[in-house]
Design an enzyme around this catalytic site. Structure first.
Site, PDB file in Angstrom:
ATOM      1  CG  MET A  36      -3.540   0.183  24.530  1.00 27.09           C
ATOM      2  SD  MET A  36      -2.048   0.693  23.692  1.00 27.09           S
ATOM      3  CE  MET A  36      -0.908   0.588  25.020  1.00 27.09           C
ATOM      4  CG  HIS A  37      -9.030  -4.682  24.091  1.00 34.76           C
ATOM      5  ND1 HIS A  37      -9.137  -5.844  24.799  1.00 34.76           N
ATOM      6  CD2 HIS A  37      -9.764  -3.773  24.752  1.00 34.76           C
ATOM      7  CE1 HIS A  37      -9.910  -5.642  25.840  1.00 34.76           C
ATOM      8  NE2 HIS A  37     -10.304  -4.399  25.842  1.00 34.76           N
ATOM      9  N   GLY A  38      -5.901  -5.948  21.376  1.00 32.37           N
ATOM     10  CA  GLY A  38      -5.330  -6.237  20.070  1.00 32.37           C
ATOM     11  C   GLY A  38      -3.897  -6.713  20.148  1.00 32.37           C
ATOM     12  CD  GLU A  39      -2.018  -9.470  16.748  1.00 31.60           C
ATOM     13  OE1 GLU A  39      -0.918  -9.930  17.099  1.00 31.60           O
ATOM     14  OE2 GLU A  39      -3.035 -10.169  16.660  1.00 31.60           O
TER      15      GLU A  39
ATOM     16  CD  GLU B 101      -4.758  -7.861  24.869  1.00 27.55           C
ATOM     17  OE1 GLU B 101      -4.927  -8.782  25.676  1.00 27.55           O
ATOM     18  OE2 GLU B 101      -5.691  -7.323  24.274  1.00 27.55           O
TER      19      GLU B 101
END
Length: 133
Positions: free
Chosen positions: A1-4, A6
């Protein structure tokens, strides 16, 4: 997952088979800084260029090649994770029939807890999207 939310599984990272924390001098590598940079890189690219389409296109080309040529290359591909009850990216071998197998990673207990937290955030987001349809 990308973003905060991850998760970087540093316990599984190696350089030529040597654990990364042993392969690099401690004063040249800060895992927290690098993980934070990765979490926000796509946002910075979008701010600078307006898109990340070339990176996405390049990755998609490699994924398609692996499937069409039955290469069985390993890529971080979002797919259903029965243990977690949702889809997210884990390394998977790709071939003509799609995902042949998920490559199991021996994450430590902290990383598993971080994955659990990230899955909860993802699940909550999916619930909100479904409720707003």
């Amino acid at each position: 997952m990308h973003g905060e939310s991850e998760v970087v599984a540093w316990s599984t990272a190696t350089l030529c088979g040597v654990p990364i924390d042993k392969a690099l001098p401690s004063n040249t590598f800060n895992p927290k800084d690098l993980a934070n940079e990765c979490k926000h890189r796509s946002q910075r690219i979008i701010q600078a260029k307006g898109t990340v389409s070339f990176g996405i296109g390049s990755a998609l080309s490699r994924i398609c090649s692996s499937i069409l040529m039955d290469k069985r290359d390993v890529y971080p591909i979002s797919h259903f994770q029965p243990e977690w009850g949702c889809c997210f990216s884990l390394p998977a071998a790709l071939g003509r029939s799609g995902i042949i197998r998920t490559v199991e990673m021996a994450t430590n207990s902290n990383e598993k807890a971080d994955i659990r937290d990230s899955v909860e955030i993802l699940s909550d987001t999916l619930k909100r999207v479904r409720e707003n349809q």
